[in-house]
Design an enzyme around this catalytic site. Structure first.
Site, PDB file in Angstrom:
ATOM      1  N   LEU A  48       0.861  -1.174   0.000  1.00 48.71           N
ATOM      2  CA  LEU A  48       0.000   0.000   0.000  1.00 48.71           C
ATOM      3  C   LEU A  48       0.901   1.229   0.000  1.00 48.71           C
ATOM      4  CD1 LEU A  48      -2.760  -0.748   2.712  1.00 48.71           C
ATOM      5  CD2 LEU A  48      -3.040  -0.756   0.228  1.00 48.71           C
ATOM      6  N   ASP A  49       0.453   2.281  -0.654  1.00 50.77           N
ATOM      7  CA  ASP A  49       1.195   3.534  -0.586  1.00 50.77           C
ATOM      8  C   ASP A  49       1.337   3.959   0.873  1.00 50.77           C
ATOM      9  OD1 ASP A  49       1.211   3.536  -3.330  1.00 50.77           O
ATOM     10  OD2 ASP A  49      -0.368   5.048  -3.541  1.00 50.77           O
ATOM     11  N   THR A  50       2.428   4.621   1.184  1.00 48.85           N
ATOM     12  CA  THR A  50       2.657   5.071   2.557  1.00 48.85           C
ATOM     13  C   THR A  50       1.498   5.918   3.071  1.00 48.85           C
ATOM     14  OG1 THR A  50       5.060   5.028   2.245  1.00 48.85           O
ATOM     15  CG2 THR A  50       4.225   6.384   4.044  1.00 48.85           C
TER      16      THR A  50
END
Length: 209
Positions: A48-50
């Site tokens: 997942l994106d940060t």
């Protein structure tokens, strides 16, 4: 402490907080934190994106990692998301299919018209499940896992995710309104499904009044 939704000898299912990296590249990344908390090896199998939070699955050994990776490749591993868009999509449900190119220098993806080196096919299915104050709450199923895929596919149709300034949102008072809502996969001889909801803060709280 990371919120653990399920754990056995092979996997850990947890809720990734917004702002924590999902891979081993920062001092406060999920792999490091889970190794310390669970006292075991941790292998990431998806990302997942940060800036995005929600449910994630991590393997605790190489065999489990290989099995989960195989399910992702075959489409048996189902990932669903919730998102809030700055405006309402033209159609209430549908499938987005695009060609995406990632510019590594800017860490940004773009929809392009022709296949060439570095271009990958991207597809997702979506449904608008609520509307409020000109925004839409959208449920999304990913069929592919490209960099910033959901963000760029919606932005390319003039419905950027709320809070996503990188892809055109004019709202800067919140985090990117994208949440990993549900994962489903095969485990222990049957299907397992885990869900978690985003915090009841803006813009999610527009749809819970």
């Amino acid at each position: 402490m990371i919120k653990i939704l399920y754990e056995d000898e092979n996997i850990t299912v947890c809720e990734k907080p917004v702002g924590v990296s999902s891979q081993s590249d920062k001092s406060n990344d999920m792999v490091k934190l889970l190794r310390e908390q669970c006292g075991s090896d941790i292998y990431p199998v998806h990302r997942l994106d940060t800036a995005v939070g929600g449910v994630m699955v991590f393997a605790k050994n190489k065999k489990a990692a290989a099995d989960l990776s195989s399910q992702i490749t075959s489409g048996e591993f189902v990932k669903k998301y919730l998102a809030v868009t700055d405006s309402v999509p033209e159609k209430r449900q549908g499938i987005y299919e695009d060609l995406l190119f990632k510019d590594s220098r800017s860490n940004k993806s773009y929809v392009v018209k022709r296949e060439r080196k570095g271009v990958k096919k991207a597809s997702l299915e979506y449904e608008v499940i609520a509307e409020a104050e000109g925004k839409a709450l959208v449920k999304i199923r990913l069929f592919t896992g490209r960099t910033h895929q959901i963000r760029v596919q919606f932005a390319s149709r003039r419905t950027p995710l709320t809070g996503d300034g990188k892809y055109g949102s004019r709202v800067n008072s919140c985090n990117i309104a994208l949440w990993s809502y549900s994962v489903e996969f095969n485990c222990k001889g049957g299907k397992m499904c885990f869900k978690c909801e985003p915090d009841n803060i803006f813009p999610w709280n527009l749809f819970t009044k």
